[in-house]
Write a protein that holds these residues in place. Structure first.
Motif, PDB file in Angstrom:
ATOM      1  N   LYS A  90     -16.858   4.348 -11.935  1.00 26.76           N
ATOM      2  CA  LYS A  90     -16.732   5.812 -11.998  1.00 26.76           C
ATOM      3  C   LYS A  90     -15.522   6.177 -11.160  1.00 26.76           C
ATOM      4  N   HIS A  91     -14.793   7.189 -11.592  1.00 28.83           N
ATOM      5  CA  HIS A  91     -13.678   7.655 -10.755  1.00 28.83           C
ATOM      6  C   HIS A  91     -13.592   9.167 -10.852  1.00 28.83           C
ATOM      7  N   SER A  92     -13.329   9.775  -9.701  1.00 32.59           N
ATOM      8  CA  SER A  92     -13.196  11.233  -9.688  1.00 32.59           C
ATOM      9  C   SER A  92     -11.720  11.591  -9.559  1.00 32.59           C
ATOM     10  N   THR A  93     -11.358  12.752 -10.119  1.00 31.96           N
ATOM     11  CA  THR A  93      -9.957  13.177 -10.015  1.00 31.96           C
ATOM     12  C   THR A  93      -9.675  13.778  -8.650  1.00 31.96           C
ATOM     13  N   GLY A  94     -10.676  13.888  -7.797  1.00 31.18           N
ATOM     14  CA  GLY A  94     -10.431  14.312  -6.415  1.00 31.18           C
ATOM     15  C   GLY A  94     -11.019  15.664  -6.094  1.00 31.18           C
ATOM     16  N   GLY A  95     -11.757  15.694  -4.984  1.00 33.65           N
ATOM     17  CA  GLY A  95     -12.376  16.949  -4.593  1.00 33.65           C
ATOM     18  C   GLY A  95     -12.585  17.013  -3.097  1.00 33.65           C
ATOM     19  N   LEU A 123      -5.921  12.361  -0.871  1.00 33.63           N
ATOM     20  CA  LEU A 123      -4.739  12.767  -1.627  1.00 33.63           C
ATOM     21  C   LEU A 123      -4.639  14.282  -1.523  1.00 33.63           C
ATOM     22  N   GLY A 124      -3.512  14.780  -0.975  1.00 32.73           N
ATOM     23  CA  GLY A 124      -3.376  16.232  -0.803  1.00 32.73           C
ATOM     24  C   GLY A 124      -4.529  16.759   0.039  1.00 32.73           C
ATOM     25  N   HIS A 125      -5.183  17.804  -0.437  1.00 28.71           N
ATOM     26  CA  HIS A 125      -6.285  18.416   0.320  1.00 28.71           C
ATOM     27  C   HIS A 125      -7.606  17.702   0.068  1.00 28.71           C
ATOM     28  N   THR A 126      -7.632  16.691  -0.817  1.00 29.00           N
ATOM     29  CA  THR A 126      -8.895  16.035  -1.173  1.00 29.00           C
ATOM     30  C   THR A 126      -9.129  14.794  -0.309  1.00 29.00           C
ATOM     31  N   GLY A 127     -10.389  14.428  -0.168  1.00 28.37           N
ATOM     32  CA  GLY A 127     -10.721  13.246   0.634  1.00 28.37           C
ATOM     33  C   GLY A 127     -10.624  11.986  -0.214  1.00 28.37           C
ATOM     34  N   GLY A 128     -10.541  10.819   0.440  1.00 35.41           N
ATOM     35  CA  GLY A 128     -10.430   9.560  -0.295  1.00 35.41           C
ATOM     36  C   GLY A 128     -11.546   8.605   0.093  1.00 35.41           C
ATOM     37  N   GLU A 361      -9.840  24.658  -1.850  1.00 33.66           N
ATOM     38  CA  GLU A 361      -8.651  23.874  -1.464  1.00 33.66           C
ATOM     39  C   GLU A 361      -8.309  24.121   0.009  1.00 33.66           C
ATOM     40  N   GLN A 362      -8.470  25.375   0.451  1.00 33.39           N
ATOM     41  CA  GLN A 362      -8.143  25.709   1.848  1.00 33.39           C
ATOM     42  C   GLN A 362      -9.115  25.025   2.810  1.00 33.39           C
ATOM     43  N   ILE A 363     -10.366  24.857   2.369  1.00 36.03           N
ATOM     44  CA  ILE A 363     -11.342  24.150   3.230  1.00 36.03           C
ATOM     45  C   ILE A 363     -10.914  22.680   3.363  1.00 36.03           C
ATOM     46  N   GLY A 364     -10.473  22.102   2.243  1.00 39.23           N
ATOM     47  CA  GLY A 364      -9.971  20.721   2.283  1.00 39.23           C
ATOM     48  C   GLY A 364      -8.740  20.623   3.173  1.00 39.23           C
ATOM     49  N   THR A 365      -7.861  21.619   3.069  1.00 39.67           N
ATOM     50  CA  THR A 365      -6.648  21.610   3.895  1.00 39.67           C
ATOM     51  C   THR A 365      -7.020  21.735   5.376  1.00 39.67           C
ATOM     52  N   ALA A 366      -8.054  22.521   5.663  1.00 40.49           N
ATOM     53  CA  ALA A 366      -8.492  22.657   7.059  1.00 40.49           C
ATOM     54  C   ALA A 366      -8.893  21.282   7.606  1.00 40.49           C
ATOM     55  N   CYS A 367      -9.533  20.471   6.775  1.00 37.05           N
ATOM     56  CA  CYS A 367      -9.937  19.134   7.224  1.00 37.05           C
ATOM     57  C   CYS A 367      -8.710  18.239   7.438  1.00 37.05           C
ATOM     58  N   VAL A 368      -7.717  18.379   6.549  1.00 36.74           N
ATOM     59  CA  VAL A 368      -6.468  17.604   6.725  1.00 36.74           C
ATOM     60  C   VAL A 368      -5.810  18.007   8.044  1.00 36.74           C
ATOM     61  N   ILE A 369      -5.763  19.311   8.320  1.00 39.75           N
ATOM     62  CA  ILE A 369      -5.143  19.801   9.564  1.00 39.75           C
ATOM     63  C   ILE A 369      -5.861  19.235  10.794  1.00 39.75           C
ATOM     64  N   LEU A 370      -7.169  19.126  10.720  1.00 38.10           N
ATOM     65  CA  LEU A 370      -7.926  18.566  11.854  1.00 38.10           C
ATOM     66  C   LEU A 370      -7.555  17.102  12.113  1.00 38.10           C
ATOM     67  N   GLY A 371      -6.955  16.462  11.082  1.00 38.23           N
ATOM     68  CA  GLY A 371      -6.585  15.043  11.210  1.00 38.23           C
ATOM     69  C   GLY A 371      -7.375  14.165  10.255  1.00 38.23           C
ATOM     70  N   GLY A 372      -8.217  14.788   9.426  1.00 35.15           N
ATOM     71  CA  GLY A 372      -9.039  14.025   8.480  1.00 35.15           C
ATOM     72  C   GLY A 372      -8.255  13.520   7.275  1.00 35.15           C
ATOM     73  N   GLY A 373      -7.009  13.999   7.093  1.00 33.82           N
ATOM     74  CA  GLY A 373      -6.135  13.521   6.009  1.00 33.82           C
ATOM     75  C   GLY A 373      -4.724  13.389   6.552  1.00 33.82           C
ATOM     76  N   ARG A 374      -3.777  13.089   5.657  1.00 38.43           N
ATOM     77  CA  ARG A 374      -2.403  12.824   6.122  1.00 38.43           C
ATOM     78  C   ARG A 374      -1.445  13.952   5.768  1.00 38.43           C
TER      79      ARG A 374
END
Ligand code: URA
Length: 450
Positions: A90-95, A123-128, A361-374
């Motif tokens: 299974k693969h998701s397009t990202g969320g 990837l972007g605002h989504t988690g991996g 998307e902004q919630i995902g970006t908030a997680c990236v800003i915290l350091g959860g993404g790149r």
């Protein structure tokens, strides 16, 4: 007199210009670019320019097929025909908050279908999936092909990333797209996902194509276009493929952030967890078991999945996979062994009413800003940080009641994340008019009559 023939040498600049001007690239040009980049013969800046030209100008079907094939053949294509069970992935397009892969791999394996899973990072605002797995101390997502096959044979599932051996082109392109604003192209997403999946030696594939404010494809129409592109690509290669268009207008489940999401995965595998996450996991399981030939219908597959959760067999399988891949299996019984952020802060609602929407998307970006993404390719992620949501769209909320809790390690980052979350959550006097469905529609020949 005939013209002298000019020797055709590959020049990245010509391919970039041609795509920039909207012309169709030949298979040889696409193969040249993918091969040169994979070998390190052309720099990131040229490939970034080409990727942006693709985002802006699109690709024809033959170009998309050529890109998928070139990425697929940049490394080995696994032959798992010696494994008796059917191989289904299974693969998701990202969320945002989408941790279903970690539930599905052991759950479906426990039902007797093999799951050889090659995943990606945030990837972007989504988690991996890979970043989530790596939050488990010791977990190795960089297994060699031989080790990957060994884990698969022993426990029926294994989860790794693109390697130097399998889908190496996607490994490099994926990391570059993450930080150059070049994710949102159906053609690039199709080639990225399908090249990895077709390299795994699978018989069938279930695609989870997200739509809504937290998805790369915001509208259902764009999500359906991407789904059709991927189903067509898989069927061209002789695979059974079905795509579910599912909702990503708010985060899936309550936890967002790598280690936090592992905690929620364990909750679901224990028979608890948030309703939307449980429901989507069972629906995808139903499809995987049906395509894997162990259930006659999707509904029967869902029931089998539910039983494997309540018997504890799916959780045992998860623990076994974690251990086989070098991870600390004690995190399953004691989640405090997962990385923990130093601080947390609540985000209260400024008024009473109903949570009517979340800008996902902004919630995902908030997680990236915290350091959860790149934010840059060389950044490492902080596995401990993230967001726990206390409310879902449609819920009542009192003034001052927390909508979310931020788990953080740096004050300034938490302040920026808080602003984003506050601006993303709309509280109104009346509840939202209608609840969006979790599953919007199913696409693909293999999805008919089930
Ligand atoms: N998942 C992938 O593997 N690739 C993409 O491009 C998007 C989501």
């Amino acid at each position: 007199m005939s013209q002298p023939t000019v020797p055709q040498t590959f020049r990245a600049i010509d391919v970039i210009r041609k795509k920039r001007d909207g012309a169709e690239l030949s298979r040889a040009e696409i193969e040249g670019l993918v091969s040169a980049y994979t070998k390190g013969e052309i720099p990131d800046y040229q490939v970034s320019a080409w990727l942006m030209a693709v985002v802006l100008k699109g690709m024809t079907r033959p170009e998309t097929a050529a890109l998928t094939d070139a990425m697929l053949h940049s490394g080995d294509v696994l032959d798992l025909s010696s494994l008796a069970p059917k191989k289904v992935d299974k693969h998701s397009t990202g969320g945002v908050g989408d941790k279903t892969s970690l539930v599905l791999a052991p759950l479906v394996a426990a039902a007797g279908v093999a799951v050889p899973m090659i995943s990606g990072r945030g990837l972007g605002h989504t988690g991996g999936t890979l970043d989530k797995l790596e939050s488990i101390p010791g977990f190795n997502v960089n297994l060699s092909v031989a080790e990957f096959c060994r884990v698969l044979e022993i426990c029926g599932c294994a989860m790794i990333g693109q390697t130097a051996e399998i889908a190496p082109a996607d490994r490099k392109l994926y990391a570059l797209r993450d930080v150059t604003g070049t994710v949102e192209s159906p053609y690039l997403i199709c080639a990225s996902i399908m090249s990895k999946k077709l390299a795994e030696g699978i018989d069938a594939l279930v695609l989870d194509v997200k739509t809504g404010s937290g998805a790369f494809m915001k509208s259902e129409k764009d999500a359906a276009f991407l789904a059709e592109l991927m189903v067509e690509t898989g069927e061209r290669m002789g695979k059974q493929v079905v795509a579910l268009i599912t909702d990503m207008d708010q985060p899936l489940g309550n936890m967002i952030g790598n280690a936090l999401e592992v905690v929620e995965v364990v909750e679901v595998l224990r028979g608890g967890g948030p309703e939307d996450l449980r429901e989507l996991c069972l629906e995808l399981t139903g499809w995987m078991l049906h395509l894997g030939g162990v259930s006659n219908t999707v509904a029967e597959g869902k029931q089998q999945g539910a039983k494997l959760i309540s018997s504890g067999k799916a959780l045992q399988r998860f623990q076994q996979m974690v251990e086989l891949q070098g991870g600390d299996p004690r995190v399953i019984d004691d989640p405090k062994r997962l990385p923990q952020a130093q601080y947390n802060m609540q985000v209260p609602s400024l008024k009473a009413g109903y949570l009517t929407s979340m800008q996902c998307e902004q919630i995902g970006t908030a997680c990236v800003i915290l350091g959860g993404g790149r934010e840059r390719k060389e950044d490492s992620v902080d596995p401990a940080v993230g967001i726990v949501l206390h409310k879902k769209v449609g819920d009542r909320v009192a003034a001052g009641e927390p909508i979310a809790t931020i788990h953080y390690n740096a004050e300034a980052k938490a302040a920026r994340a808080r602003q984003l979350i506050e601006a993303s959550c709309l509280v109104s006097d009346a509840p939202p008019a209608a609840k969006r469905p979790l599953i919007h529609r199913v696409i693909g020949k293999s999805g008919e009559n089930n």
